[in-house]
Design an enzyme around this catalytic site. Structure first.
Site, mmCIF file in Angstrom:
data_model
loop_
_atom_site.group_PDB
_atom_site.id
_atom_site.type_symbol
_atom_site.label_atom_id
_atom_site.label_comp_id
_atom_site.label_asym_id
_atom_site.label_seq_id
_atom_site.Cartn_x
_atom_site.Cartn_y
_atom_site.Cartn_z
ATOM 1 N N ILE A 35 1.037 -0.964 -0.325
ATOM 2 C CA ILE A 35 -0.149 -0.051 0.450
ATOM 3 C C ILE A 35 0.968 1.436 0.472
ATOM 4 C CG2 ILE A 35 -1.386 1.419 1.414
ATOM 5 C CD1 ILE A 35 -3.075 -0.939 2.566
ATOM 6 N N TYR A 170 -7.683 -12.001 13.607
ATOM 7 C CA TYR A 170 -6.544 -10.614 13.746
ATOM 8 C C TYR A 170 -6.034 -10.389 14.697
ATOM 9 C CZ TYR A 170 -5.815 -5.923 11.724
ATOM 10 O OH TYR A 170 -4.787 -4.819 11.291
ATOM 11 N N LYS A 177 -5.162 -1.804 16.492
ATOM 12 C CA LYS A 177 -5.476 -0.374 15.229
ATOM 13 C C LYS A 177 -7.537 0.358 16.255
ATOM 14 C CE LYS A 177 -3.224 -1.830 11.326
ATOM 15 N NZ LYS A 177 -1.979 -0.829 11.232
ATOM 16 N N ALA A 210 1.702 -8.277 4.889
ATOM 17 C CA ALA A 210 1.380 -7.991 5.308
ATOM 18 C C ALA A 210 0.192 -9.281 5.940
ATOM 19 C CB ALA A 210 1.005 -6.261 6.184
#
Length: 269
Positions: A35, A170, A177, A210
């Site tokens: 990204i 996750y 996050k 990732a």
């Protein structure tokens, strides 16, 4: 390895481009599927000058050709686990550019066991490592670039929907996050009086290096494509374009948001 003099076909000199004359730091380019690479490319296409970073000599041999292709002014070592490394890279940016107009934080790490296991089983060392690399490093980046943004600027990090709701496999990264997105809001409040704007960009699932560490990631891609209002997942170029926009005057009235670029998937339960 600090200075890159190669000219790139992406280089534009047109003064009317929205980022002409703007300069900044972009971290996290691992390969051309990253990204961060798409962000760097989009910023260069809008006329911005960039410095890119590499983690160590092993990764540099893969990323230096990308830095040259993008016409990066600097190619700097940055390993946030090494004391002073982040601050040193930003100081070198200050020496080269004088001021910075944007800084892109695209760094995250979590041990595999902590990523896929129960969050209550996360080790203290694993939690500390994930929080330091993935969240606290953004605070450190902001502190280091603040003196270089005397005329304002944009600070942007990368998040994910797992910050807001449970995403299978996750794990503790969702907690990290969530902390990162909260940090964005508090940083925006602290730095707003100086004209420094802070954002989290939250892309939908994209097959990056990732993401390959997340179990059953292909199933996640397929599920998002089915539920997204646009009927698909997004590309790294779409994430890059949105992030570059947040560095332009067109976003001058915005700060403190988490901005989703996920074909609308986050609005569907």
């Amino acid at each position: 390895m600090n200075t890159i003099n190669e000219q790139s076909p992406l280089v534009h000199t047109h003064a009317h481009l929205p980022l002409a004359g703007k300069k900044g730091l972009i971290t996290g380019v691992a390969n051309d599927k990253s990204i961060a690479f798409a962000v760097a490319k989009a910023i260069r296409e809008l006329g911005g000058e960039i410095a890119l970073t590499y983690q160590n000599e092993k990764t540099a041999k893969y990323t230096q050709p990308l830095a040259e292709a993008l016409g990066a002014k600097l190619f700097l070592k940055l390993d946030v686990t090494e004391e002073g490394s982040l601050e040193s890279a930003i100081a070198q940016c200050g020496e080269e550019f004088g001021e910075l107009d944007f800084a892109i934080h695209s760094m995250a790490f979590c041990n595999g066991d902590d990523l896929h296991g129960r969050v209550i089983d996360t080790t203290e060392a694993g939690f500390d490592s994930a929080m330091n690399i993935s969240c606290h490093s953004f605070l450190r980046m902001a502190k280091a670039v603040e003196p270089l943004m005397a005329h304002g600027g944009s600070l942007i990090t990368m998040s994910y929907l797992g910050a807001e709701r449970v995403v299978r496999n996750y794990g503790v990264m969702g907690i990290i996050k969530a902390a990162l997105e909260s940090a964005v809001r508090y940083m925006a409040y602290d730095l707003g009086p100086k004209g420094i704007r802070v954002f989290a960009v939250s892309p939908g699932p994209i097959m990056t290096r990732a993401a390959s560490g997340i179990a059953n990631f292909n199933q996640l891609l397929e599920a998002d494509a089915v539920k997204a209002p646009l009927g698909r997942t997004v590309t790294i170029d779409e994430v890059g374009a949105l992030t570059a926009f947040l560095c332009t005057p067109g976003s001058s009235g915005m700060t403190g948001q988490t901005i989703y670029v996920d074909a609308g998937a986050h609005i569907v339960a």
